[in-house]
Design a protein around this motif. Structure first.
Motif, mmCIF file in Angstrom:
data_model
loop_
_atom_site.group_PDB
_atom_site.id
_atom_site.type_symbol
_atom_site.label_atom_id
_atom_site.label_comp_id
_atom_site.label_asym_id
_atom_site.label_seq_id
_atom_site.Cartn_x
_atom_site.Cartn_y
_atom_site.Cartn_z
ATOM 1 N N ILE A 188 0.873 -1.174 0.000
ATOM 2 C CA ILE A 188 0.000 0.000 0.000
ATOM 3 C C ILE A 188 0.911 1.225 0.000
ATOM 4 O O ILE A 188 1.655 1.473 0.956
ATOM 5 N N ALA A 189 0.872 1.955 -1.095
ATOM 6 C CA ALA A 189 1.779 3.089 -1.277
ATOM 7 C C ALA A 189 0.996 4.344 -1.620
ATOM 8 O O ALA A 189 -0.101 4.285 -2.185
ATOM 9 N N GLN A 190 1.585 5.476 -1.268
ATOM 10 C CA GLN A 190 1.008 6.776 -1.598
ATOM 11 C C GLN A 190 2.012 7.560 -2.421
ATOM 12 O O GLN A 190 3.229 7.416 -2.233
ATOM 13 N N GLY A 191 1.509 8.394 -3.309
ATOM 14 C CA GLY A 191 2.420 9.187 -4.122
ATOM 15 C C GLY A 191 1.690 10.270 -4.885
ATOM 16 O O GLY A 191 0.491 10.494 -4.689
ATOM 17 N N GLU A 192 2.412 10.925 -5.773
ATOM 18 C CA GLU A 192 1.821 11.983 -6.585
ATOM 19 C C GLU A 192 2.625 12.165 -7.868
ATOM 20 O O GLU A 192 3.822 11.872 -7.919
ATOM 21 N N LEU A 193 1.968 12.648 -8.889
ATOM 22 C CA LEU A 193 2.649 13.048 -10.109
ATOM 23 C C LEU A 193 3.419 14.329 -9.852
ATOM 24 O O LEU A 193 2.946 15.215 -9.150
ATOM 25 N N GLY A 203 7.344 6.039 3.881
ATOM 26 C CA GLY A 203 6.400 5.248 4.656
ATOM 27 C C GLY A 203 5.560 4.296 3.820
ATOM 28 O O GLY A 203 4.860 3.440 4.373
ATOM 29 N N SER A 204 5.611 4.425 2.501
ATOM 30 C CA SER A 204 4.854 3.523 1.623
ATOM 31 C C SER A 204 5.378 2.092 1.760
ATOM 32 O O SER A 204 6.565 1.871 2.030
ATOM 33 N N ASP A 227 20.008 -1.282 -2.288
ATOM 34 C CA ASP A 227 21.418 -0.929 -2.112
ATOM 35 C C ASP A 227 21.597 0.521 -1.688
ATOM 36 O O ASP A 227 22.576 0.863 -1.011
ATOM 37 N N SER A 228 20.678 1.393 -2.101
ATOM 38 C CA SER A 228 20.766 2.808 -1.745
ATOM 39 C C SER A 228 20.008 3.122 -0.457
ATOM 40 O O SER A 228 19.922 4.288 -0.054
ATOM 41 N N ASN A 229 19.460 2.092 0.195
ATOM 42 C CA ASN A 229 18.688 2.236 1.429
ATOM 43 C C ASN A 229 17.471 3.141 1.242
ATOM 44 O O ASN A 229 17.011 3.777 2.202
ATOM 45 N N ILE A 230 16.953 3.191 0.019
ATOM 46 C CA ILE A 230 15.694 3.902 -0.211
ATOM 47 C C ILE A 230 14.552 3.099 0.406
ATOM 48 O O ILE A 230 13.600 3.661 0.941
ATOM 49 N N ILE A 231 14.660 1.764 0.326
ATOM 50 C CA ILE A 231 13.686 0.886 0.971
ATOM 51 C C ILE A 231 14.422 -0.106 1.863
ATOM 52 O O ILE A 231 15.584 -0.434 1.622
ATOM 53 N N ILE A 239 9.662 -1.020 3.212
ATOM 54 C CA ILE A 239 9.179 0.311 3.567
ATOM 55 C C ILE A 239 10.069 1.360 2.919
ATOM 56 O O ILE A 239 11.305 1.256 2.964
ATOM 57 N N PHE A 240 9.462 2.370 2.315
ATOM 58 C CA PHE A 240 10.225 3.488 1.758
ATOM 59 C C PHE A 240 10.718 4.370 2.906
ATOM 60 O O PHE A 240 9.925 4.896 3.689
ATOM 61 N N ASN A 241 12.036 4.531 2.988
ATOM 62 C CA ASN A 241 12.641 5.322 4.056
ATOM 63 C C ASN A 241 12.632 6.820 3.763
ATOM 64 O O ASN A 241 12.934 7.629 4.642
ATOM 65 N N GLU A 242 12.308 7.184 2.537
ATOM 66 C CA GLU A 242 12.272 8.587 2.134
ATOM 67 C C GLU A 242 11.420 8.727 0.887
ATOM 68 O O GLU A 242 11.103 7.739 0.230
ATOM 69 N N ASP A 243 11.016 9.953 0.590
ATOM 70 C CA ASP A 243 10.334 10.206 -0.684
ATOM 71 C C ASP A 243 11.301 9.882 -1.812
ATOM 72 O O ASP A 243 12.481 10.224 -1.746
#
Length: 289
Positions: A188-193, A203-204, A227-231, A239-243
């Protein structure tokens, strides 16, 4: 600098749109010189880069999710860039920021370096090669105000040249109605164009397992994010650690769902309308009016 109509002129010294570019806002004193690495020696004859300035090196790490940048200051941009050409491997492009009227001093460019590194770290669009953060230069209050105004011009010029290092990832005007959702299994993810792609919010949740038919492209995206610790893996989801900005809604949906996906139909607003439906409705409404 508030969003408003502006005129930016870009001069091509050798007439090649893929080569050296010199950009400025017509009513400002700041000039940006974009230099492809293989054109560095040719650019040595340009007076714009033999001045005090702040400069940026830009490159791509194929194993990481974000592009790379380095920020520095110098009393002669060309000499410093030649030194980096010998010592630093990662960069493909350099942008030198100088003054049309030669008003910059060492204090000016050191402050611009400080605010550039600080802002780049805050926005998080690029991985910085700078090992340390420069200290804030002690300058007068009036000088700082002028330099912050110059910095707003630098933001505009860099984004125009294709390097949005200072642009906020998430829109400051987002509302609950504009937020888009992507759901599937545990995801379950949230986002925007956004102007530069599609932003998945911090948090997604993304499905931990990739489907058997995901393919190497999606596997590559997932590996770079890890590898970049984005998730990071938490329980049975990532979990996404950042936008994070993806190049398209489909790339974002694929990373979240762990399979091939059409982002234009997977991402939906709170009313259940897909991006495709939202944009098609807006287009039809515009045509009818």
């Amino acid at each position: 600098m508030t969003n408003r109509p502006q005129t930016i002129q870009i001069f091509l010294p050798d007439g090649n749109p893929g080569s050296i570019k010199i950009a400025d806002l017509t009513n400002r004193l700041i000039v940006a010189t974009l230099i492809p690495r293989n054109k560095l020696n040719e650019c040595g004859s340009r007076p714009e880069i033999h001045k005090y300035g702040v400069y940026f090196l830009f490159g791509i790490n194929e194993d990481k999710a974000k592009p790379i940048a380095y920020v520095g200051e110098t009393d002669d941009c060309f000499i410093r860039l030649k030194d980096h050409n010998r010592k630093k491997e990662f960069w493909n492009y350099a942008v030198a920021i100088t003054s049309k009227s030669d008003i910059f001093t060492k204090s000016h460019v050191k402050f611009l370096e400080y605010i550039s590194v600080k802002t780049a770290k805050e926005t998080g669009r690029y991985d910085l090669e700078n090992l340390t953060s420069p200290p804030k230069e002690h300058i007068s209050e009036s000088m700082e105000a002028d330099l912050l105004d110059n910095f707003e011009t630098i933001k505009v010029l860099l984004t125009t040249l294709g390097f949005p290092i200072f642009d906020e990832i998430r829109s400051n005007t987002s509302t609950a109605k504009e937020v888009l959702y992507c759901r599937g299994k545990e995801a379950i993810a949230q986002g925007e164009l956004s102007d530069s792609g599609f932003v998945v919010f911090k948090g997604s949740k993304a499905n931990a397992e990739l489907t058997k038919t995901a393919g190497t492209w999606i596997e590559g995206i997932r590996k770079k994010l890890i590898d970049s610790n984005i998730i990071s893996l938490q329980g049975n989801t990532y979990i996404f650690n950042e936008d994070y900005v993806f190049g398209s809604p489909s790339a974002a949906a694929a990373a979240v769902l762990g399979r091939r996906a059409n982002g234009w139909t997977e991402w939906k607003n709170s009313d259940g309308k897909s991006i495709d439906e939202i944009y098609r409705a807006e287009t039809l409404l515009t045509e009818e009016n």
